[in-house]
Design a protein around this motif. Sequence first.
Motif, PDB file in Angstrom:
ATOM      1  N   ASP A 153       0.848  -1.190   0.000  1.00  0.00           N
ATOM      2  CA  ASP A 153       0.000   0.000   0.000  1.00  0.00           C
ATOM      3  C   ASP A 153       0.885   1.242   0.000  1.00  0.00           C
ATOM      4  O   ASP A 153       1.621   1.501   0.953  1.00  0.00           O
ATOM      5  CB  ASP A 153      -0.888  -0.015   1.249  1.00  0.00           C
ATOM      6  CG  ASP A 153      -1.821   1.190   1.310  1.00  0.00           C
ATOM      7  OD1 ASP A 153      -1.870   1.969   0.335  1.00  0.00           O
ATOM      8  OD2 ASP A 153      -2.501   1.362   2.347  1.00  0.00           O
TER       9      ASP A 153
ATOM     10  N   GLY B 264      -0.392   4.374  -0.378  1.00  0.00           N
ATOM     11  CA  GLY B 264      -1.259   5.531  -0.140  1.00  0.00           C
ATOM     12  C   GLY B 264      -1.777   6.126  -1.419  1.00  0.00           C
ATOM     13  O   GLY B 264      -2.404   5.434  -2.238  1.00  0.00           O
ATOM     14  N   LYS B 265      -1.479   7.390  -1.646  1.00  0.00           N
ATOM     15  CA  LYS B 265      -1.990   8.086  -2.831  1.00  0.00           C
ATOM     16  C   LYS B 265      -1.400   7.536  -4.126  1.00  0.00           C
ATOM     17  O   LYS B 265      -1.918   7.807  -5.214  1.00  0.00           O
ATOM     18  CB  LYS B 265      -1.692   9.579  -2.733  1.00  0.00           C
ATOM     19  CG  LYS B 265      -0.205   9.916  -2.698  1.00  0.00           C
ATOM     20  CD  LYS B 265       0.004  11.413  -2.523  1.00  0.00           C
ATOM     21  CE  LYS B 265       1.492  11.775  -2.474  1.00  0.00           C
ATOM     22  NZ  LYS B 265       1.692  13.232  -2.271  1.00  0.00           N
ATOM     23  N   PHE B 266      -0.314   6.756  -4.023  1.00  0.00           N
ATOM     24  CA  PHE B 266       0.272   6.140  -5.215  1.00  0.00           C
ATOM     25  C   PHE B 266      -0.388   4.791  -5.540  1.00  0.00           C
ATOM     26  O   PHE B 266      -0.031   4.146  -6.524  1.00  0.00           O
ATOM     27  CB  PHE B 266       1.781   5.927  -5.012  1.00  0.00           C
ATOM     28  CG  PHE B 266       2.549   7.213  -4.867  1.00  0.00           C
ATOM     29  CD1 PHE B 266       2.991   7.912  -5.978  1.00  0.00           C
ATOM     30  CD2 PHE B 266       2.809   7.739  -3.612  1.00  0.00           C
ATOM     31  CE1 PHE B 266       3.699   9.091  -5.843  1.00  0.00           C
ATOM     32  CE2 PHE B 266       3.512   8.928  -3.461  1.00  0.00           C
ATOM     33  CZ  PHE B 266       3.954   9.609  -4.578  1.00  0.00           C
TER      34      PHE B 266
ATOM     35  N   ASP C 293       2.246   7.616   7.491  1.00  0.00           N
ATOM     36  CA  ASP C 293       1.194   7.253   6.545  1.00  0.00           C
ATOM     37  C   ASP C 293       1.796   6.600   5.308  1.00  0.00           C
ATOM     38  O   ASP C 293       2.867   7.017   4.827  1.00  0.00           O
ATOM     39  CB  ASP C 293       0.406   8.498   6.118  1.00  0.00           C
ATOM     40  CG  ASP C 293      -0.423   9.078   7.249  1.00  0.00           C
ATOM     41  OD1 ASP C 293      -0.746   8.312   8.189  1.00  0.00           O
ATOM     42  OD2 ASP C 293      -0.712  10.285   7.208  1.00  0.00           O
TER      43      ASP C 293
ATOM     44  N   GLY D 256       2.542   6.028   1.612  1.00  0.00           N
ATOM     45  CA  GLY D 256       2.625   7.001   0.540  1.00  0.00           C
ATOM     46  C   GLY D 256       3.460   8.226   0.892  1.00  0.00           C
ATOM     47  O   GLY D 256       3.696   9.084   0.041  1.00  0.00           O
TER      48      GLY D 256
END
Length: 425
Positions: free
Chosen positions: A352, A354-356, A419, A421
Amino acid sequence: MWGDALINYISAIGFGQDDAKAQENFNFWWPADLHLMGKDIVRFHAVYWPAFLMALDLPMPKKMLVHGYILMGEHKMSKSRGNVIDPAQLAEWYGVEQVRYFLLKHMSVAQDGQFDLKDLENTVSSDLANGVGNLLSRTITLALNNGLNQVKAPSAFEPASSALKEKYEETFKIYWDEMNNCVPHLALAELQRFVANVNAYFHSQQPWVLAKQNRELFEEVIYTSCQSLYMISILLWPILPKKMETLLQALGHKFDLSNKNIEELRAAKWNKTFVLSPVSQALFVRPESHADQSTEQSEKSVEKESVKPVAAASEQEFIKIDDFAKVQLVVGTIQSCETISGSDKLYKLSVDLGKFGVRQILSGVRQHISAEELIGKQGVVVANLPPRKMMGQESQGMMLFAEDESGNFRLVTVGGVVDSGTRLK
């Protein structure tokens, strides 16, 4: 030159000779079942040679196998470069059969493979000394110390023993298929998993306790280990013939090519009787390390081939800040870690970012880190590499690991939880 060289394949076994014996010999050996060659001479063997054979109205080899290079450092082994190691020295240090096992286990035939003495030493220690050799020693020593030298099959097997037998049947099928597909490194990786299963079975059953508490189950555990060792020795005999004959002798058996060994292995009838004898010395020993000597030799060859001035070499050690800024280093959380069928090195990670997004990343650390050590951990990912295909799977980035001088791998991470990302700057 190539015309003469290629024709030698058939003239050496009787082609073109008038006498009946030579013709009989040629008919026996040709066509070849497998034509093995290096990748740098494919054109001559895959284009010119078939053309010659068709012109002579002769059958072509049934299968062609093209192997890669053995690399030492960045280059293939070469006498002119000096990045070589004496095979006679390897045989003296580690044993001929152990070196043969390493080359077949560690290197994919159809790809280039790195040769490293540290890898060789680790393989001999883990697979042979700690794996097969240790299993034989523990089994025979415990049996003989408890007055058991003739080991017969039980009338019925307990669930744990039956599960191991089923695992063997699965192992044999994969081993057989991979060997026939000319990928011995995959076959041997599968067989080593079975060796690990047998060692785990032996440890979990605690036969040293059963010897005092449950004689019948004790004898079953010893028998199951002996039968597993017997199967392992037959499968490894082509690679480690003398060592496996020694193993079989300790079990009261001899290897005989006239026996129907493959039929016996395929039938998987666990019904043999074993007459155990003491092993006078360890089947395999953990080798003394000679890796430093190899490193010194490689460094000398690098110095020999290096002709660039010091200033030019120094400039290559630096990159501009703008180049570094292009690299997207992102913190990712590993959600899952799976093995990949056909590979003993790669994990398939779901990470994971994040935004990627969630990325599938392949990482070649399977032999160094367990899946349990990775799942749920945060690591650093190079997120802007182009996707790359490996083993039929797409890798969408690179997870970073650190390797120390002892060959231990550690996941590169950050000092605290952040977090997914988060960019590194």
